[in-house]
Enzyme design. Structure first.
Site, PDB file in Angstrom:
ATOM      1  N   HIS A 135       0.774  -1.135  -0.195  1.00  0.00           N
ATOM      2  CA  HIS A 135      -0.090  -0.103   0.041  1.00  0.00           C
ATOM      3  C   HIS A 135       0.888   1.179  -0.076  1.00  0.00           C
ATOM      4  CE1 HIS A 135      -3.092   2.610   1.206  1.00  0.00           C
ATOM      5  NE2 HIS A 135      -4.066   1.671   1.539  1.00  0.00           N
ATOM      6  N   GLU A 147      -0.871   1.160  -5.151  1.00  0.00           N
ATOM      7  CA  GLU A 147      -0.544   0.039  -4.588  1.00  0.00           C
ATOM      8  C   GLU A 147      -0.413  -0.945  -5.748  1.00  0.00           C
ATOM      9  OE1 GLU A 147      -3.900  -0.317  -1.578  1.00  0.00           O
ATOM     10  OE2 GLU A 147      -4.172   1.815  -1.712  1.00  0.00           O
TER      11      GLU A 147
HETATM   12  C1  BG6 Z   1      -6.857   2.050   0.418  1.00  0.00           C
HETATM   13  C2  BG6 Z   1      -8.566   1.830   0.322  1.00  0.00           C
HETATM   14  O1  BG6 Z   1      -6.282   1.021   0.044  1.00  0.00           O
HETATM   15  O2  BG6 Z   1      -6.679   2.180   1.555  1.00  0.00           O
HETATM   16  C3  BG6 Z   1      -9.329   2.805   0.806  1.00  0.00           C
HETATM   17  O3  BG6 Z   1      -8.765   1.489  -1.215  1.00  0.00           O
HETATM   18  C4  BG6 Z   1      -9.003   3.128   2.339  1.00  0.00           C
HETATM   19  O4  BG6 Z   1     -10.693   2.375   0.651  1.00  0.00           O
HETATM   20  C5  BG6 Z   1      -7.522   3.072   2.213  1.00  0.00           C
HETATM   21  O5  BG6 Z   1      -9.501   4.185   2.768  1.00  0.00           O
HETATM   22  C6  BG6 Z   1      -6.719   3.589   3.514  1.00  0.00           C
HETATM   23  O6  BG6 Z   1      -7.188   2.402   4.558  1.00  0.00           O
HETATM   24  P1  BG6 Z   1      -6.652   2.513   6.038  1.00  0.00           P
HETATM   25  O7  BG6 Z   1      -7.326   1.268   6.867  1.00  0.00           O
HETATM   26  O8  BG6 Z   1      -5.146   2.569   6.128  1.00  0.00           O
HETATM   27  O9  BG6 Z   1      -7.154   3.645   6.631  1.00  0.00           O
END
Ligand code: BG6
Length: 297
Positions: free
Chosen positions: A166, A270
């Site tokens: 991510h 990502e």
């Molecule tokens: C992304 C998702 O990969 O991550 C989003 O597509 C999400 O929907 C984002 O809000 C962040 O997620 P988190 O759990 O780290 O706040």
């Protein structure tokens, strides 16, 4: 109360294991060029990738928690075995909130420095996901940052999983960046009831909240960061999909571990297997990799 962000730091070439923010174990890889990578064992989380000039190419939120119970906000969170809230597990799974072991590190003959981290099942993961597994994550630093992730089913039953890196990139100005290489690719738009359509743009600019999975995306993409006069090259293998994400204004305000204005300086690109989960039979192994490098525009 904001977390205690004191860190003990040392400098030098090669590999250092020390203590980072809030006493969390940290690994720092330094290349002979002066480039460096910082990895927290909490989540096997790469929190910084600095070039020779000391500039961090990854975004890390000033509001990030560095606590065992929370994922770090920024850098490269490892998402496993569930993407987002597409299942009953905690959002984005548990790999990003478990402590990984450092199993190998060293320097290759070409000067590349590396560290390999490992996560296996433990009573907490078994409670919510009753499978035995071994994840290995190798982080290699040369003139590029190359990461490789593998999953082995060490149990007696098949399991299915989603997986992603991510990655949060640090950009000069979200309004001046563009993603290149996704034209013609099918996307699932998370902000419009997961509608599926084809991307028509050659240059994808960011003008509002964005949350899309590009299915079967090409293996080479470019993030153009005009404000920094640079391009970031993202090369993946064994990973089918690409997500682009920016929370923009309203969502940033709602996220307690993210500064209200920070959406302007970051974008997530990502890489992973999200649209179609992977099924691994007992003894089987999956592997995927992503390489990040930088060029000037
Ligand atoms: C992304 C998702 O990969 O991550 C989003 O597509 C999400 O929907 C984002 O809000 C962040 O997620 P988190 O759990 O780290 O706040």
């Amino acid at each position: 109360m904001k977390p205690d962000r004191r860190a003990t730091s040392q400098s030098g070439m090669g590999i250092i294991q020390d203590t980072g923010l809030n006493g969390l174990p940290r690994i720092v890889l330094t290349h002979s060029s002066g480039a460096s990578v910082e990895i927290y064992r909490h989540g096997a989380h790469v929190t910084a990738w600095k070039n020779e000039g000391g500039e961090n190419l990854l975004f890390l939120s000033r509001e990030s928690r560095f606590e065992r119970s929370h994922p770090i906000r920024g850098g490269i969170p490892v998402v496993f075995p569930q993407f987002s809230d597409e299942g009953a597990l905690p959002k984005h799974g548990f790999a990003r909130t478990n402590e990984w072991a450092l199993v190998k590190n060293g320097q290759l003959s070409d000067g590349t420095v590396f560290a390999t981290l490992r996560l296996e099942e433990n009573p907490d993961t078994i409670r919510i996901w009753p499978h035995r597994f071994a994840l290995e994550y190798s982080v290699r630093l040369s003139d590029a940052l190359a990461v490789r992730l593998s999953v082995t089913n060490t149990g007696d039953n098949p399991f299915r999983f989603q997986i992603a890196l991510h990655t949060y990139f640090q950009v000069a100005d979200i309004r001046l960046i563009a993603m290149l290489g996704l034209r013609g690719i099918e996307l699932v738009d998370g902000l419009r009831q997961n509608v599926r359509e084809k991307e028509t743009r050659e240059r994808i600019a960011f003008e509002g909240e964005t949350d899309r999975v590009y299915v079967q995306a090409p293996n080479r993409l470019i993030l153009s960061d005009a404000g920094h006069h640079r391009e970031l090259y993202i090369e993946k293998s064994g990973m089918n999909d690409v997500v682009i994400w920016n929370p923009w204004i309203d969502k940033s305000v709602k996220m307690e571990d993210f500064g209200d204005d920070e959406y302007q300086r970051m974008v997530c690109v990502e890489t992973g297997n999200i649209a179609v989960p992977i099924v691994l039979s007992p003894g089987a192994r999956w592997e995927g990799a992503t390489k990040f490098s930088v060029g000037s525009e």
